[in-house]
Design a protein around this motif. Structure first.
Motif, PDB file in Angstrom:
ATOM      1  N   ASP A  80      21.235 -26.845 -41.926  1.00 56.96           N
ATOM      2  CA  ASP A  80      19.931 -26.320 -41.129  1.00 56.96           C
ATOM      3  C   ASP A  80      20.054 -27.006 -39.997  1.00 56.96           C
ATOM      4  OD1 ASP A  80      17.805 -24.858 -40.806  1.00 56.96           O
ATOM      5  OD2 ASP A  80      16.778 -25.934 -42.307  1.00 56.96           O
ATOM      6  N   PRO A  81      20.357 -26.831 -38.660  1.00 58.86           N
ATOM      7  CA  PRO A  81      20.478 -27.768 -37.530  1.00 58.86           C
ATOM      8  C   PRO A  81      19.440 -27.217 -36.762  1.00 58.86           C
ATOM      9  CG  PRO A  81      21.653 -25.323 -37.707  1.00 58.86           C
ATOM     10  CD  PRO A  81      22.494 -25.657 -38.465  1.00 58.86           C
ATOM     11  N   ASN A  82      19.030 -26.756 -36.518  1.00 54.26           N
ATOM     12  CA  ASN A  82      17.455 -26.153 -36.494  1.00 54.26           C
ATOM     13  C   ASN A  82      17.114 -27.050 -37.136  1.00 54.26           C
ATOM     14  OD1 ASN A  82      15.476 -25.196 -34.197  1.00 54.26           O
ATOM     15  ND2 ASN A  82      14.693 -23.871 -35.817  1.00 54.26           N
ATOM     16  N   ARG A  83      16.586 -27.878 -37.848  1.00 54.49           N
ATOM     17  CA  ARG A  83      15.884 -29.115 -38.421  1.00 54.49           C
ATOM     18  C   ARG A  83      16.086 -30.475 -38.383  1.00 54.49           C
ATOM     19  NH1 ARG A  83      14.718 -28.388 -44.206  1.00 54.49           N
ATOM     20  NH2 ARG A  83      13.293 -29.991 -43.678  1.00 54.49           N
ATOM     21  N   ALA A  84      17.622 -30.219 -37.967  1.00 56.74           N
ATOM     22  CA  ALA A  84      18.061 -31.726 -37.998  1.00 56.74           C
ATOM     23  C   ALA A  84      18.496 -32.564 -36.120  1.00 56.74           C
ATOM     24  CB  ALA A  84      19.716 -31.498 -38.691  1.00 56.74           C
ATOM     25  N   MET A  85      18.862 -33.218 -36.180  1.00 57.22           N
ATOM     26  CA  MET A  85      18.642 -34.178 -34.812  1.00 57.22           C
ATOM     27  C   MET A  85      20.209 -34.786 -34.816  1.00 57.22           C
ATOM     28  SD  MET A  85      17.719 -34.514 -31.898  1.00 57.22           S
ATOM     29  CE  MET A  85      16.141 -33.307 -31.893  1.00 57.22           C
ATOM     30  N   GLY A  86      21.056 -34.574 -34.235  1.00 57.29           N
ATOM     31  CA  GLY A  86      22.082 -35.779 -33.718  1.00 57.29           C
ATOM     32  C   GLY A  86      21.725 -36.497 -33.082  1.00 57.29           C
ATOM     33  N   LEU A  87      21.591 -36.953 -32.119  1.00 55.55           N
ATOM     34  CA  LEU A  87      21.249 -38.149 -30.996  1.00 55.55           C
ATOM     35  C   LEU A  87      20.275 -37.395 -30.168  1.00 55.55           C
ATOM     36  CD1 LEU A  87      22.146 -40.381 -30.312  1.00 55.55           C
ATOM     37  CD2 LEU A  87      23.403 -39.776 -28.852  1.00 55.55           C
ATOM     38  N   ALA A  88      18.945 -38.319 -30.989  1.00 55.95           N
ATOM     39  CA  ALA A  88      17.554 -38.178 -30.184  1.00 55.95           C
ATOM     40  C   ALA A  88      17.484 -38.303 -28.523  1.00 55.95           C
ATOM     41  CB  ALA A  88      16.489 -39.187 -30.550  1.00 55.95           C
ATOM     42  N   ALA A  89      16.565 -37.211 -28.013  1.00 54.30           N
ATOM     43  CA  ALA A  89      15.814 -37.811 -26.273  1.00 54.30           C
ATOM     44  C   ALA A  89      16.498 -39.135 -26.110  1.00 54.30           C
ATOM     45  CB  ALA A  89      15.300 -36.701 -26.235  1.00 54.30           C
ATOM     46  N   HIS A  90      16.970 -39.158 -24.970  1.00 52.16           N
ATOM     47  CA  HIS A  90      17.550 -40.263 -24.470  1.00 52.16           C
ATOM     48  C   HIS A  90      18.153 -40.507 -22.947  1.00 52.16           C
ATOM     49  CE1 HIS A  90      21.409 -40.096 -25.954  1.00 52.16           C
ATOM     50  NE2 HIS A  90      21.655 -41.805 -25.085  1.00 52.16           N
ATOM     51  N   THR A  91      17.745 -41.774 -21.722  1.00 55.90           N
ATOM     52  CA  THR A  91      18.109 -41.566 -21.288  1.00 55.90           C
ATOM     53  C   THR A  91      19.635 -43.101 -21.368  1.00 55.90           C
ATOM     54  OG1 THR A  91      16.589 -43.256 -20.087  1.00 55.90           O
ATOM     55  CG2 THR A  91      16.795 -41.044 -19.500  1.00 55.90           C
ATOM     56  N   ASP A  92      20.716 -43.044 -20.456  1.00 60.08           N
ATOM     57  CA  ASP A  92      22.339 -43.870 -20.540  1.00 60.08           C
ATOM     58  C   ASP A  92      21.136 -45.836 -19.779  1.00 60.08           C
ATOM     59  OD1 ASP A  92      22.241 -42.564 -22.478  1.00 60.08           O
ATOM     60  OD2 ASP A  92      25.339 -42.179 -21.171  1.00 60.08           O
ATOM     61  N   SER A  93      21.367 -46.749 -20.337  1.00 58.02           N
ATOM     62  CA  SER A  93      21.066 -47.813 -19.481  1.00 58.02           C
ATOM     63  C   SER A  93      21.716 -47.927 -18.393  1.00 58.02           C
ATOM     64  CB  SER A  93      21.042 -48.830 -20.307  1.00 58.02           C
ATOM     65  OG  SER A  93      20.125 -48.495 -21.441  1.00 58.02           O
ATOM     66  N   THR A  94      23.035 -47.554 -18.698  1.00 63.34           N
ATOM     67  CA  THR A  94      24.459 -47.226 -17.872  1.00 63.34           C
ATOM     68  C   THR A  94      24.027 -47.411 -16.185  1.00 63.34           C
ATOM     69  OG1 THR A  94      24.674 -45.472 -18.127  1.00 63.34           O
ATOM     70  CG2 THR A  94      25.940 -46.752 -19.577  1.00 63.34           C
ATOM     71  N   LEU A  95      24.932 -47.188 -15.160  1.00 63.44           N
ATOM     72  CA  LEU A  95      24.949 -47.330 -14.296  1.00 63.44           C
ATOM     73  C   LEU A  95      24.871 -45.737 -14.246  1.00 63.44           C
ATOM     74  CD1 LEU A  95      27.123 -49.424 -12.157  1.00 63.44           C
ATOM     75  CD2 LEU A  95      25.092 -49.145 -11.942  1.00 63.44           C
ATOM     76  N   LEU A  96      26.575 -45.364 -14.710  1.00 61.05           N
ATOM     77  CA  LEU A  96      27.144 -44.101 -15.262  1.00 61.05           C
ATOM     78  C   LEU A  96      27.956 -43.843 -16.408  1.00 61.05           C
ATOM     79  CD1 LEU A  96      30.059 -42.926 -14.645  1.00 61.05           C
ATOM     80  CD2 LEU A  96      29.748 -43.473 -12.203  1.00 61.05           C
ATOM     81  N   THR A  97      27.186 -42.139 -17.069  1.00 55.23           N
ATOM     82  CA  THR A  97      28.650 -42.202 -18.428  1.00 55.23           C
ATOM     83  C   THR A  97      29.052 -41.144 -17.963  1.00 55.23           C
ATOM     84  OG1 THR A  97      26.909 -43.603 -19.578  1.00 55.23           O
ATOM     85  CG2 THR A  97      28.175 -41.628 -20.775  1.00 55.23           C
ATOM     86  N   VAL A  98      30.299 -41.329 -18.611  1.00 54.54           N
ATOM     87  CA  VAL A  98      31.831 -40.516 -18.625  1.00 54.54           C
ATOM     88  C   VAL A  98      31.862 -39.930 -20.335  1.00 54.54           C
ATOM     89  CG1 VAL A  98      34.085 -39.752 -17.798  1.00 54.54           C
ATOM     90  CG2 VAL A  98      32.533 -41.044 -16.544  1.00 54.54           C
ATOM     91  N   LEU A  99      31.246 -38.625 -20.260  1.00 55.08           N
ATOM     92  CA  LEU A  99      31.341 -37.647 -21.794  1.00 55.08           C
ATOM     93  C   LEU A  99      31.889 -37.020 -22.121  1.00 55.08           C
ATOM     94  CD1 LEU A  99      29.776 -38.300 -24.339  1.00 55.08           C
ATOM     95  CD2 LEU A  99      29.233 -35.652 -23.738  1.00 55.08           C
ATOM     96  N   TYR A 100      32.995 -37.139 -23.138  1.00 52.43           N
ATOM     97  CA  TYR A 100      34.242 -36.117 -23.748  1.00 52.43           C
ATOM     98  C   TYR A 100      33.434 -35.990 -24.470  1.00 52.43           C
ATOM     99  CZ  TYR A 100      38.089 -34.138 -25.543  1.00 52.43           C
ATOM    100  OH  TYR A 100      38.720 -33.148 -26.591  1.00 52.43           O
ATOM    101  N   GLN A 101      33.346 -34.208 -24.568  1.00 53.43           N
ATOM    102  CA  GLN A 101      32.828 -33.390 -26.022  1.00 53.43           C
ATOM    103  C   GLN A 101      34.024 -32.313 -25.831  1.00 53.43           C
ATOM    104  OE1 GLN A 101      29.355 -30.943 -25.254  1.00 53.43           O
ATOM    105  NE2 GLN A 101      30.011 -30.751 -23.356  1.00 53.43           N
ATOM    106  N   ASN A 102      34.227 -32.781 -27.888  1.00 54.51           N
ATOM    107  CA  ASN A 102      35.083 -31.415 -28.336  1.00 54.51           C
ATOM    108  C   ASN A 102      34.625 -29.555 -27.710  1.00 54.51           C
ATOM    109  OD1 ASN A 102      33.410 -31.643 -30.464  1.00 54.51           O
ATOM    110  ND2 ASN A 102      34.718 -31.489 -32.128  1.00 54.51           N
ATOM    111  N   SER A 103      35.107 -28.796 -28.511  1.00 59.67           N
ATOM    112  CA  SER A 103      34.997 -27.281 -28.063  1.00 59.67           C
ATOM    113  C   SER A 103      34.068 -26.945 -29.191  1.00 59.67           C
ATOM    114  CB  SER A 103      36.290 -27.165 -28.736  1.00 59.67           C
ATOM    115  OG  SER A 103      35.998 -26.820 -29.763  1.00 59.67           O
ATOM    116  N   THR A 104      32.689 -28.104 -29.491  1.00 58.20           N
ATOM    117  CA  THR A 104      31.932 -27.498 -30.388  1.00 58.20           C
ATOM    118  C   THR A 104      30.132 -27.748 -29.320  1.00 58.20           C
ATOM    119  OG1 THR A 104      32.956 -27.887 -32.537  1.00 58.20           O
ATOM    120  CG2 THR A 104      30.933 -27.567 -32.243  1.00 58.20           C
ATOM    121  N   THR A 105      29.671 -26.741 -28.870  1.00 58.26           N
ATOM    122  CA  THR A 105      28.516 -27.272 -28.446  1.00 58.26           C
ATOM    123  C   THR A 105      27.256 -28.044 -28.666  1.00 58.26           C
ATOM    124  OG1 THR A 105      27.590 -25.426 -29.157  1.00 58.26           O
ATOM    125  CG2 THR A 105      28.285 -25.096 -27.214  1.00 58.26           C
ATOM    126  N   GLY A 106      26.734 -29.311 -28.520  1.00 64.72           N
ATOM    127  CA  GLY A 106      25.487 -30.537 -28.558  1.00 64.72           C
ATOM    128  C   GLY A 106      25.141 -30.623 -27.635  1.00 64.72           C
TER     129      GLY A 106
END
Ligand SMILES: C=C1C[C@]23C[C@@]1(O)CC[C@H]2[C@@]12CCC[C@@](C)(C(=O)O1)[C@H]2[C@@H]3C(=O)O
Ligand SMILES: O=C(O)CCC(=O)C(=O)O
Ligand SMILES: [Fe+2]
Length: 367
Positions: free
Chosen positions: A216-242
């Protein structure tokens, strides 16, 4: 990154709930994982009124620096193509990540992050700020991962460690290059930065995130809203949206996975350095009904004890310094204590009237 960065968490140990529930095999979302329905802000998917999407920048484009400056000011996030990181390395990192997360729960717990530690297996640190559990698990690498990885594969830790080391090296070079382009578009040269010669001596870490499919994806949270503490973050994501970013504080925009592309987002320290010109973007990860999602974040920060403060070239009578100097080590400790109030806790000057503070997320309901 020297392991002493982990001292930042000593004052705020987090006794993390470990996922004894095997999320892979659950048929219903347990109450302890059930968040309020996700439609707290409209999402731009299926919304034909808002047609803008996160910018995609081809690094081989002669106008890349200018496009990046614009993307940084208006979005705080963009995707890059033609970045030079070999596709086989991205695939290798994804393969090793899957291999790790598909181990039995008891095996993964042997590499658990200690309550006041920085590296190892566990749920995201920010989970302690929320009443409900996150539908995800993570593995954090800061410094050498050998000791933790040896717990996972006592006779076979080399392959994982070698690939992660190669990936970190590529990411460090790419991040230094991105920093120069981003600073360049603010009129800042390497020489204007006291630690400009040390862009490649940065402190950095890798965060592998795994989001099992969810009934039930509408009721679960993968990673809650946040900002990163970094200067910058480089993210690789696989082919699944999220991945979603909060645009203009009003609507969640999905960052679509593009084959071979990397997502770059601005963190709190670059927001401080740019004296508020570049917003650190609020983002979250939602989960999928049938597909497992994996992402790998490269968290790029300054050398641990360098003081980060608004660049003097960006400060004048009209633009007073908005933040006091802070080291990454200190800021991580502040984030561990104050989470989404961390940035305002180092702020020394209120925004000018009529100036929209894109980083005032405190009025935004996070989650
Ligand atoms: C260097 C770091 C940034 C981070 C905390 C950490 O010590 C290692 C994990 C990072 C991460 C990844 C997921 C989101 C986040 C907010 C978290 O809980 O752990 C970030 C932290 C951050 O950027 O503040
Ligand atoms: O999985 C994602 O898309 C987001 C991960 C993230 O925000 C992080 O690791 O800081
Ligand atoms: Fe993040």
């Amino acid at each position: 990154m020297p392991s002493r960065l982990s001292d930042s968490f000593k004052a705020h140990p987090v006794h993390l709930h470990q996922n004894h529930i095997d999320l892979q095999s659950v048929r219903e979302v347990p109450d302890s994982y059930a968040w309020p329905p996700l439609a707290d802000h409209p999402s731009s998917i299926g919304d034909s009124y808002h047609v803008d999407s996160v910018p995609v920048i081809d690094l081989s484009d002669p106008n890349a620096a200018e496009l990046m400056g614009h993307a940084c000011e208006t979005w705080g996030v963009f995707q890059i193509t033609n970045h030079g990181v070999p596709m086989h390395l991205l695939e290798g990192v994804e393969f090793q990540g899957r291999r790790l997360f598909s181990l039995p729960a008891q095996q993964k717990l042997k590499a658990a992050r200690s309550p006041d530690g920085i590296s190892g297996y566990g749920v995201a640190r920010i989970s302690s700020f929320f009443p409900k559990h996150l539908w995800s698990e993570g593995f954090t690498i800061v410094g050498s991962p050998v000791e933790h990885v040896r717990q996972l594969w006592p006779k076979d830790h080399n392959k994982f460690c070698d690939i992660m080391e190669k990936y970190e090296k590529e990411m460090k070079e790419l991040s230094a290059r991105l920093m120069l382009l981003m600073l360049g578009s603010l009129g800042i040269a390497k020489e204007d930065l006291k630690w400009g010669a040390h862009l490649k001596d940065a402190c950095a870490g890798l965060q592998l995130n795994s989001y099992p499919s969810c009934p039930d994806p509408n009721r679960a949270m993968g990673l809650a809203a946040h900002t990163d503490s970094t200067l910058l973050t480089v993210l690789y994501q696989n082919s699944t949206t999220g991945l979603q970013v909060l645009k203009d504080g009003t609507r969640w925009v999905t960052v679509p996975p593009l084959p071979g592309a990397l997502v770059v987002n601005i963190g709190d320290l670059l927001h401080i350095l740019s004296n508020g010109r570049y917003p650190s973007i609020l983002h979250r990860a939602v989960v999928h009904r049938t597909r497992h999602r994996l992402s790998v974040a490269y968290l790029y920060g300054p050398p641990m004890n360098v003081q980060i403060s608004p660049l003097s070239k960006l400060v004048d009578l009209k633009h007073p310094p908005l933040y006091r100097p802070v080291t990454w080590k200190e800021y991580l400790g502040t984030k561990a204590k104050h989470f989404d109030k961390a940035l305002s806790s180092v702020r020394i000057c209120a925004p000018r009237s009529g100036f929209v503070d894109m980083n005032d997320h405190n009025s935004v309901k996070v989650g």
